[in-house]
Design an enzyme around this catalytic site. Sequence first.
Site, PDB file in Angstrom:
ATOM      1  N   ARG A 199       0.860  -1.174   0.000  1.00  0.00           N
ATOM      2  CA  ARG A 199       0.000   0.000   0.000  1.00  0.00           C
ATOM      3  C   ARG A 199       0.902   1.232   0.000  1.00  0.00           C
ATOM      4  O   ARG A 199       2.020   1.193   0.510  1.00  0.00           O
ATOM      5  CB  ARG A 199      -0.905   0.017   1.231  1.00  0.00           C
ATOM      6  N   LYS A 222      -2.257  -2.243   7.518  1.00  0.00           N
ATOM      7  CA  LYS A 222      -3.681  -2.088   7.797  1.00  0.00           C
ATOM      8  C   LYS A 222      -4.143  -3.058   8.877  1.00  0.00           C
ATOM      9  O   LYS A 222      -4.960  -2.725   9.725  1.00  0.00           O
ATOM     10  CB  LYS A 222      -4.477  -2.318   6.509  1.00  0.00           C
ATOM     11  N   HIS A 275      -4.065   3.043  -4.884  1.00  0.00           N
ATOM     12  CA  HIS A 275      -3.840   1.590  -4.857  1.00  0.00           C
ATOM     13  C   HIS A 275      -3.463   1.018  -6.212  1.00  0.00           C
ATOM     14  O   HIS A 275      -3.254  -0.192  -6.329  1.00  0.00           O
ATOM     15  CB  HIS A 275      -5.111   0.886  -4.373  1.00  0.00           C
ATOM     16  N   ARG A 278      -0.339  -1.181  -6.351  1.00  0.00           N
ATOM     17  CA  ARG A 278      -0.554  -2.437  -5.615  1.00  0.00           C
ATOM     18  C   ARG A 278      -1.379  -3.402  -6.470  1.00  0.00           C
ATOM     19  O   ARG A 278      -1.055  -4.589  -6.583  1.00  0.00           O
ATOM     20  CB  ARG A 278      -1.263  -2.125  -4.300  1.00  0.00           C
ATOM     21  N   HIS A 301      -3.016  -9.917   3.043  1.00  0.00           N
ATOM     22  CA  HIS A 301      -4.456 -10.097   3.239  1.00  0.00           C
ATOM     23  C   HIS A 301      -4.709 -11.101   4.357  1.00  0.00           C
ATOM     24  O   HIS A 301      -4.118 -12.178   4.374  1.00  0.00           O
ATOM     25  CB  HIS A 301      -5.108 -10.613   1.946  1.00  0.00           C
ATOM     26  N   TYR A 310      -7.953 -11.443  -7.731  1.00  0.00           N
ATOM     27  CA  TYR A 310      -6.962 -11.454  -8.806  1.00  0.00           C
ATOM     28  C   TYR A 310      -6.838 -12.822  -9.483  1.00  0.00           C
ATOM     29  O   TYR A 310      -6.121 -12.953 -10.472  1.00  0.00           O
ATOM     30  CB  TYR A 310      -5.588 -11.054  -8.260  1.00  0.00           C
TER      31      TYR A 310
END
Length: 333
Positions: A199, A222, A275, A278, A301, A310
């Site tokens: 990020r 995050k 983003h 990324r 994640h 993705y």
Amino acid sequence: MIKKLASGRWQVDIQPGGRGQKRVRKSFDSKTDAQRFERWALTQHDAGTLVPHLKKDRRTLLELTKVWYLSHGKYLRDGERRYRHLKRMAEAFGNPVAAKLTANAYLVYRALRTEKGISPKTSNNELGYLNAVFSELHRTGEISFQNPFRNIRPISIQEREMGYLEVDQIKAIFAELRERTTNPHALLVARVSLETGARWSEAESLTLDKVKPYRVTYDQTKSGKKRSVPISKDLHKAIKQHLEQWGTFGTSTISAFRRAVDRSGIKLPKGQCAHILRHTFASHFMMNGGNILALQKILGHSSITMTMRYAHLAPDHLEEAVSLNPVSNADFW
């Protein structure tokens, strides 16, 4: 004592101080809630704080959000930001007595916000913040009433387009960063994001002690969890030299990046500028045959569900639709 009423609700009927002391009666929708309240009331009596807590809770929504912030919210990474949102929401509600709030009160509030153009995602975030306050205060026994918004469903949001840059677009943006951007950090922050899938805020917050041969460690994430990502020798050298000279990447480099994108003439999906590098890393990673589980770890994640956005870019994605369909091995036609 706990008993089931004819209405189907469960009633707590106790005298915590014994015969002749103040009697407490309260009913609940479930036996579990009744048992929880009974334990809480007895604990409060033992602590000498029963009577104040069993009076009707007249605290306003603002007062409860402050209690939540002081006991829990201020320890969250985004606690101050949430608290600001919660105070604004409480004022928009008219700062009512929290115990009297209903699900319908929130639905009216959400409808008015929607009419003003607030996005469904923002509405869902606000519902999440309110749910977190009431659930946490109920869990810790600060309030005895249930979260009034617990059964409200968030707005269903259609998955938005996930944009990424083609190689020629990457070259065009980086040419702008290299040749026409005055910010001394933006080019390298963009490169770190593109080469590691970070990020923008993670790349921007890198410090020299987080750069090792040949990997970088992100700790301002995050999720709050650290993660390390391998880097090339060339990138390692560039980061090390830059941070030895400047100390940090500074702040607001994203503004310089946005201006470079604008100058390049490349149109990005709405709200994805910060983003885009990324997403570009992740998209090309999968298109080049990368493993989805490895990508999850690189991106940080917490759930594979996020990374699966993705998966459709993998060269062999769903190839089995051709080789394993009902007539693939038969002379059917």
